[in-house]
Design a protein around this motif. Structure first.
Motif, PDB file in Angstrom:
ATOM      1  N   LEU A   1       0.812  -1.215   0.000  1.00 23.76           N
ATOM      2  CA  LEU A   1       0.000   0.000   0.000  1.00 23.76           C
ATOM      3  C   LEU A   1       0.846   1.266   0.000  1.00 23.76           C
ATOM      4  O   LEU A   1       0.321   2.367  -0.171  1.00 23.76           O
ATOM      5  N   LEU A   2       2.143   1.109   0.190  1.00 22.07           N
ATOM      6  CA  LEU A   2       3.046   2.250   0.124  1.00 22.07           C
ATOM      7  C   LEU A   2       3.572   2.468  -1.294  1.00 22.07           C
ATOM      8  O   LEU A   2       4.227   3.468  -1.569  1.00 22.07           O
ATOM      9  N   ASP A   3       3.265   1.542  -2.176  1.00 21.04           N
ATOM     10  CA  ASP A   3       3.707   1.624  -3.571  1.00 21.04           C
ATOM     11  C   ASP A   3       2.567   2.196  -4.403  1.00 21.04           C
ATOM     12  O   ASP A   3       1.542   1.545  -4.610  1.00 21.04           O
ATOM     13  N   PRO A   4       2.696   3.434  -4.915  1.00 20.06           N
ATOM     14  CA  PRO A   4       1.602   4.050  -5.681  1.00 20.06           C
ATOM     15  C   PRO A   4       1.234   3.272  -6.940  1.00 20.06           C
ATOM     16  O   PRO A   4       0.120   3.394  -7.443  1.00 20.06           O
ATOM     17  N   ASN A   5       2.164   2.459  -7.453  1.00 22.12           N
ATOM     18  CA  ASN A   5       1.876   1.674  -8.655  1.00 22.12           C
ATOM     19  C   ASN A   5       0.956   0.487  -8.370  1.00 22.12           C
ATOM     20  O   ASN A   5       0.440  -0.135  -9.297  1.00 22.12           O
ATOM     21  N   ARG A   6       0.734   0.185  -7.096  1.00 18.72           N
ATOM     22  CA  ARG A   6      -0.111  -0.957  -6.740  1.00 18.72           C
ATOM     23  C   ARG A   6      -1.465  -0.536  -6.178  1.00 18.72           C
ATOM     24  O   ARG A   6      -2.314  -1.384  -5.912  1.00 18.72           O
ATOM     25  N   ARG A   7      -1.636   0.746  -5.958  1.00 18.78           N
ATOM     26  CA  ARG A   7      -2.891   1.221  -5.381  1.00 18.78           C
ATOM     27  C   ARG A   7      -3.888   1.578  -6.471  1.00 18.78           C
ATOM     28  O   ARG A   7      -3.529   2.159  -7.494  1.00 18.78           O
ATOM     29  N   ARG A   8      -5.133   1.233  -6.236  1.00 21.99           N
ATOM     30  CA  ARG A   8      -6.193   1.587  -7.175  1.00 21.99           C
ATOM     31  C   ARG A   8      -6.932   2.808  -6.656  1.00 21.99           C
ATOM     32  O   ARG A   8      -7.418   2.817  -5.541  1.00 21.99           O
ATOM     33  N   GLU A   9      -7.029   3.833  -7.496  1.00 26.49           N
ATOM     34  CA  GLU A   9      -7.696   5.064  -7.098  1.00 26.49           C
ATOM     35  C   GLU A   9      -9.206   4.952  -7.310  1.00 26.49           C
ATOM     36  O   GLU A   9      -9.684   4.130  -8.096  1.00 26.49           O
ATOM     37  N   LEU A  10      -9.936   5.804  -6.615  1.00 21.39           N
ATOM     38  CA  LEU A  10     -11.373   5.905  -6.839  1.00 21.39           C
ATOM     39  C   LEU A  10     -11.621   6.418  -8.241  1.00 21.39           C
ATOM     40  O   LEU A  10     -10.985   7.378  -8.678  1.00 21.39           O
ATOM     41  N   ARG A  11     -12.547   5.787  -8.948  1.00 19.12           N
ATOM     42  CA  ARG A  11     -12.851   6.173 -10.317  1.00 19.12           C
ATOM     43  C   ARG A  11     -14.308   6.578 -10.467  1.00 19.12           C
ATOM     44  O   ARG A  11     -15.155   6.216  -9.650  1.00 19.12           O
ATOM     45  N   PHE A  12     -14.572   7.307 -11.532  1.00 13.78           N
ATOM     46  CA  PHE A  12     -15.926   7.732 -11.852  1.00 13.78           C
ATOM     47  C   PHE A  12     -16.862   6.532 -11.929  1.00 13.78           C
ATOM     48  O   PHE A  12     -17.977   6.547 -11.392  1.00 13.78           O
ATOM     49  N   ASP A  13     -16.407   5.468 -12.584  1.00 11.80           N
ATOM     50  CA  ASP A  13     -17.249   4.276 -12.745  1.00 11.80           C
ATOM     51  C   ASP A  13     -17.609   3.657 -11.397  1.00 11.80           C
ATOM     52  O   ASP A  13     -18.707   3.115 -11.237  1.00 11.80           O
ATOM     53  N   ASP A  14     -16.715   3.718 -10.419  1.00 14.56           N
ATOM     54  CA  ASP A  14     -17.010   3.170  -9.095  1.00 14.56           C
ATOM     55  C   ASP A  14     -18.226   3.857  -8.488  1.00 14.56           C
ATOM     56  O   ASP A  14     -19.135   3.213  -7.954  1.00 14.56           O
ATOM     57  N   VAL A  15     -18.230   5.170  -8.565  1.00 13.67           N
ATOM     58  CA  VAL A  15     -19.303   5.949  -7.951  1.00 13.67           C
ATOM     59  C   VAL A  15     -20.601   5.793  -8.724  1.00 13.67           C
ATOM     60  O   VAL A  15     -21.686   5.647  -8.144  1.00 13.67           O
ATOM     61  N   ILE A  16     -20.517   5.796 -10.053  1.00 12.43           N
ATOM     62  CA  ILE A  16     -21.713   5.664 -10.885  1.00 12.43           C
ATOM     63  C   ILE A  16     -22.371   4.304 -10.685  1.00 12.43           C
ATOM     64  O   ILE A  16     -23.604   4.201 -10.520  1.00 12.43           O
ATOM     65  N   CYS A  17     -21.582   3.249 -10.697  1.00 16.54           N
ATOM     66  CA  CYS A  17     -22.156   1.902 -10.539  1.00 16.54           C
ATOM     67  C   CYS A  17     -22.778   1.734  -9.152  1.00 16.54           C
ATOM     68  O   CYS A  17     -23.830   1.101  -9.008  1.00 16.54           O
ATOM     69  N   ARG A  18     -22.166   2.297  -8.134  1.00 19.37           N
ATOM     70  CA  ARG A  18     -22.753   2.255  -6.786  1.00 19.37           C
ATOM     71  C   ARG A  18     -24.087   3.009  -6.767  1.00 19.37           C
ATOM     72  O   ARG A  18     -25.071   2.545  -6.180  1.00 19.37           O
ATOM     73  N   HIS A  19     -24.111   4.151  -7.423  1.00 22.58           N
ATOM     74  CA  HIS A  19     -25.344   4.944  -7.461  1.00 22.58           C
ATOM     75  C   HIS A  19     -26.455   4.187  -8.191  1.00 22.58           C
ATOM     76  O   HIS A  19     -27.607   4.172  -7.727  1.00 22.58           O
TER      77      HIS A  19
END
Length: 248
Positions: A26-44
């Protein structure tokens, strides 16, 4: 001693967090997944149904780098698309000519109705993305000289119609608005400031920040925070604001 150091750094604006129990991955930025537009839209859509009511300011051709395209037809979304550039607006009308849930307005969003000069770029031999460069401010296009050498010689003046958010909201089927989507080449903050949040509260606001100064970004976040929105980055170039469940 730790508390003293923490207090001093806190006073300087730093936030100190221990990483003793944080997995190294989790300290490696290349391994972390950021929040995306699709995440929020699909949840909604999961919580409220897949038909979303939306306004899209700066729709361009409806396909190129458009985060809404894959949802509009497949999920039966209903909304209004604004695009002031004549050629792009024509492409939008052709794209959605058989979809009666979509209204295309060949216009720019402004404080009042009228006509203004929009600065665009002649793009016959330029990358496709360059066609999306359009602004009321000529100097904004000139900032892209490092990407498009000689861009100043390609700038064109196009008179366009301007409408207000009141005009756009009248085209929606009711008072509900699930999504306000904005991609306006550096005018995103100005457009958000024009939205009548006192009357209509979009569940989600998604806008581009890459062309906004730090001061402009902070102004937008302050405005949205004042209306109760929670905010998060959406990739490197965009920002999301979402109403908490209690406010929906």
């Amino acid at each position: 001693m730790k508390e003293v150091i923490r207090s001093v750094l806190s006073a300087l604006g730093y936030r100190v967090e221990g990483i003793r129990y944080t997995p190294r991955q989790l300290l490696d930025p290349n391994r972390r997944r950021e929040l995306r537009f699709d995440d929020v839209i699909c949840r909604h859509m999961f919580e409220h149904g897949q038909e979303c009511i939306f306004i899209q300011v700066g729709a361009y051709d409806g396909i190129s780098t458009d985060p809404l395209y894959k949802y509009v037809g497949r999920c039966g979304w209903r909304g209004v698309l604004l695009e002031p550039q004549p050629r792009s607006a024509a492409s939008l009308r052709q794209l959605y000519q058989d979809n009666d849930k979509i209204a295309v307005l060949e216009a720019a969003l402004d404080r009042q109705r009228g006509r203004r000069i929009l600065y665009t770029v002649a793009t016959d031999d330029l990358p496709d993305w360059a066609g999306g460069m359009a602004s009321f401010y000529r100097e904004h296009l000139l900032k892209h000289e490092y990407l498009l050498p000689g861009v100043g010689e390609r700038v064109r003046e196009v008179p366009v119609d301007c409408v207000t958010f009141d005009d756009v909201l009248e085209r929606l089927p009711g008072d509900k608005l699930d999504l306000l989507q904005i991609d306006a080449e550096g005018a995103d903050g100005e457009i958000i400031a024009l939205f009548p949040f006192d009357r209509v509260m979009p569940s989600i606001v998604h806008w581009e920040i890459k062309n906004l100064s730090r001061t402009e970004q902070e102004s937008v976040l302050e405005l949205l925070g004042g209306h109760g929105y929670l905010v998060a980055r959406s990739g490197c170039e965009d920002m999301l604001a979402v109403l908490p469940p209690s406010a929906n």
